[in-house]
Structure formats: structure tokens, C-alpha cells
Scaffold this active site. Structure first.
Site, short mmCIF file in Angstrom:
data_model
loop_
_atom_site.label_atom_id
_atom_site.label_comp_id
_atom_site.label_asym_id
_atom_site.label_seq_id
_atom_site.Cartn_x
_atom_site.Cartn_y
_atom_site.Cartn_z
N SER A 165 0.83 -1.21 0.00
CA SER A 165 0.00 0.00 0.00
C SER A 165 0.87 1.25 0.00
CB SER A 165 -0.89 0.02 1.24
OG SER A 165 -1.55 1.27 1.34
N TYR B 69 -1.79 -0.71 10.13
CA TYR B 69 -1.90 -1.00 8.69
C TYR B 69 -0.63 -0.57 7.96
CZ TYR B 69 -3.90 -1.04 3.96
OH TYR B 69 -4.14 -1.28 2.62
P1 NAP Z 1 -11.44 -5.85 -0.33
O1 NAP Z 1 -12.31 -5.45 -1.46
O2 NAP Z 1 -11.85 -5.52 1.07
O3 NAP Z 1 -11.12 -7.41 -0.46
C1 NAP Z 1 -10.35 -8.05 0.51
C2 NAP Z 1 -10.12 -9.48 0.11
O4 NAP Z 1 -9.28 -10.12 1.09
C3 NAP Z 1 -11.40 -10.30 0.06
O5 NAP Z 1 -11.32 -11.20 -1.01
C4 NAP Z 1 -11.39 -11.07 1.40
O6 NAP Z 1 -12.11 -12.29 1.35
C5 NAP Z 1 -9.90 -11.33 1.53
N1 NAP Z 1 -9.45 -11.65 2.88
C6 NAP Z 1 -9.51 -10.87 3.99
N2 NAP Z 1 -8.99 -11.54 5.05
C7 NAP Z 1 -8.58 -12.75 4.59
C8 NAP Z 1 -7.98 -13.88 5.19
N3 NAP Z 1 -7.68 -13.91 6.50
N4 NAP Z 1 -7.72 -14.97 4.42
C9 NAP Z 1 -8.03 -14.97 3.09
N5 NAP Z 1 -8.61 -13.92 2.47
C10 NAP Z 1 -8.88 -12.83 3.21
O7 NAP Z 1 -9.97 -5.18 -0.49
P2 NAP Z 1 -9.19 -4.53 -1.73
O8 NAP Z 1 -9.38 -3.08 -1.69
O9 NAP Z 1 -9.44 -5.30 -2.99
O10 NAP Z 1 -7.71 -4.79 -1.21
C11 NAP Z 1 -6.91 -5.88 -1.64
C12 NAP Z 1 -5.49 -5.64 -1.14
O11 NAP Z 1 -5.02 -4.38 -1.62
C13 NAP Z 1 -5.38 -5.57 0.40
O12 NAP Z 1 -4.20 -6.19 0.83
C14 NAP Z 1 -5.33 -4.08 0.66
O13 NAP Z 1 -4.67 -3.77 1.87
C15 NAP Z 1 -4.56 -3.59 -0.55
N6 NAP Z 1 -4.77 -2.18 -0.84
C16 NAP Z 1 -5.95 -1.70 -1.32
C17 NAP Z 1 -6.10 -0.34 -1.59
C18 NAP Z 1 -7.34 0.24 -2.18
O14 NAP Z 1 -7.31 1.46 -2.46
N7 NAP Z 1 -8.41 -0.51 -2.37
C19 NAP Z 1 -5.02 0.53 -1.35
C20 NAP Z 1 -3.85 0.03 -0.84
C21 NAP Z 1 -3.72 -1.33 -0.61
P3 NAP Z 1 -13.73 -12.35 1.65
O15 NAP Z 1 -14.38 -11.69 0.48
O16 NAP Z 1 -14.02 -13.81 1.73
O17 NAP Z 1 -13.94 -11.60 2.92
#
Ligand code: NAP
Length: 244
Positions: free
Chosen positions: A144, A157
Site C-alpha cells: 500500500s 496498517y
Molecule cells: P477488499 O475489497 O476488502 O477485499 C479483501 C479481500 O481479502 C477479500 O477477497 C477477502 O475475502 C480477503 N481476505 C480478507 N482476510 C482474509 C484472510 N484472512 N484470508 C483470506 N482472504 C482474506 O480489499 P481490496 O481493496 O481489494 O484490497 C486488496 C489488497 O489491496 C489488500 O491487501 C489491501 O490492503 C490492498 N490495498 C488496497 C487499496 C485500495 O485502495 N483498495 C489501497 C492500498 C492497498 P472475503 O471476500 O471472503 O472476505
């Protein structure tokens, strides 16, 4: 120069939604069999698989909490059995429980570090033996922008994602000679459930005046997977946030 990845078995953690789903789909469209990991949302994971199959690919959903070593072991075993030894790992699963420092508890700290950082360590350790035997592997960690800027989720985080970048560079240096690359992608402000629901960000705040799209992250992940000469890198995808 061989950029072909067709047929390489991929595992994307947290691929039921958001960035993970986009990564799974782009790899599936390249002709890779894809394991779609999730922890809670089975229907969403099945939908990711359906989208991959609709595009002519092959995918299976597999539930596992990737912060738990015994579940990681079972996950990697099942994927290897059903799709073959894992060549591409995308460590994407993550949580962002927003807490200012005065409200941050030890339990939240531990959970965040386990799901965001320890999971990537466990997964990497579990797939490395197969990659080393094959003399080929790609690991992409979804970090991130907050690793560098702090961000609004909180110190837990930011620390988890900074740890991921350090881990990326260390693994990359150990295995560069063996055909295994390890890189990370550090996004900010990508339109997903995490931004809308967990962080409740409603308006774009980056110099590029919109939210990022999950496909913009997935395209970068694919570049890391295709190119064997890029390793130990962290690429920030943040709509020009550093210019603010
Ligand atoms: P999201 O829409 O909240 O999706 C999170 C995903 O992680 C879901 O598929 C969830 O599964 C899975 N998950 C959570 N805990 C888990 C565990 N213990 N074991 C296996 N799977 C797990 O998040 P996103 O925005 O796509 O983010 C994905 C990654 O990008 C994360 O690491 C996040 O920190 C990083 N990120 C995102 C942003 C952004 O702007 N969106 C920015 C910086 C970094 P379920 O659906 O089954 O709950």
C-alpha cells in the site's frame, strides 16, 4: 525473450472481490489455471471463477484463512493437487480496520499484522519449495501507499504494508539466481469495498481526479508476472499522490 505465462498455475489470495478478483481474472485470461482464495464470501469467489471461465479460463474457489499456517498448508496442498504446482503467487488478502492510535488495541494490531503480513510470509514459505524445484516462480505482494505515507487506516496498517515491502526485497535477493522474482505493488485509492465501506472515502483525493480501477493494479501485477528481469521492486500506483 519469453513473456509467456500460459499454463502456469496461479494462486491469488483474497480473490473473491476487489483487487484480488481483478488479478485472478487477468491471469485467467492469460491462460493460467487460477486458484481463487477467499475467507468468507463463497458466492463472490464462485463469481470470480465464473468470470474466468466465461473468458475461456479455468478456476477453482478455495476457502482458507491465510493468516493460519495449517490452513495455508491445506490450501497449497489442495491447489497443487487440483491445478498443479504453484508458479505464481499473488499475496493480496488484506484488511484495513481504521483506528486512530488512541483507539488502537493490541488485538487489532495483531490481527492486522497476521492477515496483512504474516499471511504473505506463510504463503511464500509454502510455495517456495515448488518454485525452486521448477526453477521458475513469480510472487507479487499487494502492499500500500500507506507503507510510505502513513495513510488514514492507522499505524498497524502502515506497519503491515511497510513490512511487506521489506519482506519483498529480502525474498527477492535470496532467490534472484533461481528464476524466482518477488515484487510488490503499492496502491492507493482504488475503488473497492475497502475504500467505500471500511475507509468510507467518498471523493477522490489524488491529483489524478478519480479513484483508481482494480484493472490498473492487475495490469501491473501481470507485468511483474511476465517479466523475469524485474525483481525486488515496489511500484506505487497512487494517482500522483506523492505530488500533493
Ligand atoms: P477488499 O475489497 O476488502 O477485499 C479483501 C479481500 O481479502 C477479500 O477477497 C477477502 O475475502 C480477503 N481476505 C480478507 N482476510 C482474509 C484472510 N484472512 N484470508 C483470506 N482472504 C482474506 O480489499 P481490496 O481493496 O481489494 O484490497 C486488496 C489488497 O489491496 C489488500 O491487501 C489491501 O490492503 C490492498 N490495498 C488496497 C487499496 C485500495 O485502495 N483498495 C489501497 C492500498 C492497498 P472475503 O471476500 O471472503 O472476505
Amino acid at each position: 525473450m519469453d513473456f509467456e505465462v500460459k499454463g502456469k498455475t496461479c494462486l491469488v489470495t483474497g480473490a473473491s472481490r476487489g483487487i484480488g478478483r481483478a488479478c485472478a481474472i487477468i491471469l485467467g485470461k492469460e491462460g493460467c489455471p487460477v486458484a481463487v482464495n477467499y475467507v468468507q464470501r463463497e458466492k463472490e469467489a464462485e463469481e470470480t471463477c465464473r468470470l474466468i471461465e466465461e473468458a475461456g479460463g479455468r478456476a477453482i474457489p478455495i476457502r482458507a484463512d491465510v493468516s493460519r499456517s495449517e490452513q495455508v498448508e491445506a490450501l497449497v496442498g489442495e491447489v497443487s493437487e487440483k491445478l498443479g504446482s504453484i508458479s505464481v503467487l499473488v499475496n493480496n488478502a488484506g484488511i484495513a480496520p481504521m483506528r486512530p492510535p488512541e483507539e488502537l488495541t493490541e488485538a487489532i494490531w495483531d490481527e492486522t499484522l497476521m492477515v496483512n503480513l504474516k499471511s504473505a510470509f506463510l504463503m511464500t514459505q509454502a510455495v517456495l519449495p515448488g518454485m525452486r524445484r521448477a526453477g521458475w516462480g513469480r510472487i507479487v505482494n499487494i502492499s500500500s501507499n500507506a507503507a510510505f505515507t502513513g495513510g488514514r487506516v492507522g499505524p498497524h496498517y502502515s506497519a503491515s504494508k511497510a513490512g511487506m515491502n521489506g519482506m519483498t526485497h529480502s525474498y527477492a535477493s535470496f532467490y534472484a539466481k533461481e528464476g524466482i522474482t518477488v515484487n510488490s505493488v503499492a496502491p492507493a485509492s482504488i475503488a473497492t469495498d475497502m475504500i467505500a465501506n471500511d475507509l468510507k472515502i467518498k471523493e477522490p483525493y489524488t491529483p489524478v481526479p478519480r479513484f483508481g480501477h482494480v484493472d490498473e493494479v492487475a495490469e501491473t501485477v501481470l507485468t511483474f508476472v511476465r517479466c523475469g528481469f524485474i525483481t525486488g521492486q515496489t511500484l506505487v500506483i497512487n494517482g500522483g499522490f506523492y505530488m500533493t
